[in-house]
Scaffold this active site. Sequence first.
Site, PDB file in Angstrom:
ATOM      1  N   SER A 144       1.233  -1.773   0.061  1.00 37.69           N
ATOM      2  CA  SER A 144       0.125   0.380   0.297  1.00 37.69           C
ATOM      3  C   SER A 144       1.103   1.229   0.040  1.00 37.69           C
ATOM      4  O   SER A 144       1.896   1.275   0.792  1.00 37.69           O
ATOM      5  CB  SER A 144      -1.292  -0.156   1.408  1.00 37.69           C
ATOM      6  OG  SER A 144      -1.184   1.381   1.623  1.00 37.69           O
ATOM      7  N   TYR A 157      -1.418  -0.511  10.599  1.00 37.26           N
ATOM      8  CA  TYR A 157      -1.471  -1.249   9.592  1.00 37.26           C
ATOM      9  C   TYR A 157      -0.512  -0.179   8.239  1.00 37.26           C
ATOM     10  O   TYR A 157       0.443  -1.255   7.470  1.00 37.26           O
ATOM     11  CB  TYR A 157      -3.020  -0.208   8.563  1.00 37.26           C
ATOM     12  CG  TYR A 157      -3.228  -0.549   7.158  1.00 37.26           C
ATOM     13  CD1 TYR A 157      -3.935  -1.857   6.427  1.00 37.26           C
ATOM     14  CD2 TYR A 157      -2.884   0.639   6.336  1.00 37.26           C
ATOM     15  CE1 TYR A 157      -3.404  -1.991   5.489  1.00 37.26           C
ATOM     16  CE2 TYR A 157      -3.184   0.417   5.039  1.00 37.26           C
ATOM     17  CZ  TYR A 157      -3.534  -0.966   4.234  1.00 37.26           C
ATOM     18  OH  TYR A 157      -3.653  -1.764   3.273  1.00 37.26           O
ATOM     19  N   LYS A 161       2.682  -2.710   5.780  1.00 37.16           N
ATOM     20  CA  LYS A 161       2.881  -2.841   5.007  1.00 37.16           C
ATOM     21  C   LYS A 161       4.126  -2.366   4.204  1.00 37.16           C
ATOM     22  O   LYS A 161       4.335  -3.363   3.498  1.00 37.16           O
ATOM     23  CB  LYS A 161       1.506  -2.078   4.062  1.00 37.16           C
ATOM     24  CG  LYS A 161       0.115  -1.924   3.612  1.00 37.16           C
ATOM     25  CD  LYS A 161      -0.213  -3.473   3.339  1.00 37.16           C
ATOM     26  CE  LYS A 161      -1.929  -3.694   3.311  1.00 37.16           C
ATOM     27  NZ  LYS A 161      -1.842  -4.992   2.456  1.00 37.16           N
TER      28      LYS A 161
END
Length: 259
Positions: A144, A157, A161
Amino acid sequence: MDLGLAGRVALVTGGSRGIGRATAHVFAREGMRIAIAARGAERLAATAAELTALGAEVLAIQADFGRPSEAARAVDETAARFGGLDVLVANAGGSVGERDLALSTDEDFDATFRFNVGHAIAATRAAVPHLEASGQGSAIFVASISGRAPSTRGAQYAAAKAGLIMAAKNLSWELGPQRIRVNAVSPGSLLFPGGGWERIRAERPEDFAKFEREDFPWGRLGTDTELADVIAFVASPRAGWVNGTDIQVDGGQRRPSIR
């Protein structure tokens, strides 16, 4: 361009919706045999039916990738059904728990890492013998923009990533002697039916319009199909010298999110 994927076998985790579904559709049009794995049985069956209608040979695997062992099982079932595996797309992922640091817990961080990094590593570990036997094996981790550009919330998160991107780079060296390519593909914000950005566009139209106008050179978000086309190329023999890199597919996006 013929990508040279016809007849090859792919496993797409998180393959029933969004990026995974779009990738499976592109693979089907390229003539691949496809396993899609996801948690929800109803949506999994619907996507499998779509792929079958495109003429693809499809295996649907119900699995919860919050448990990395499920990723290894999906690989094993794919190889057993199709006699091998040429392409692994580790797409399943997401954030677990509260996005504000003060409200999050250690368990939220642990679960987010398991879901994103853990499942990709477990799947790759199980896939190595099959990817090596392929002679042109390719593993692709869907990371991402959050893994390289900071946001105001969601540290678990972003960290997961970023870890996924570096795991791909390291594994490209470890598995290179076995002629297995490992890459990450990092999408920006994507707009597709049923996705989070579609919901935000409906709930916060002014914020959404401002985000598109100020954070994207073309004044719009990307689509899942635009990313899927890149994934298919990276997976293919046409990208045979693309290895150990993170390919940014974000249209020049400035920041990860307004959420």
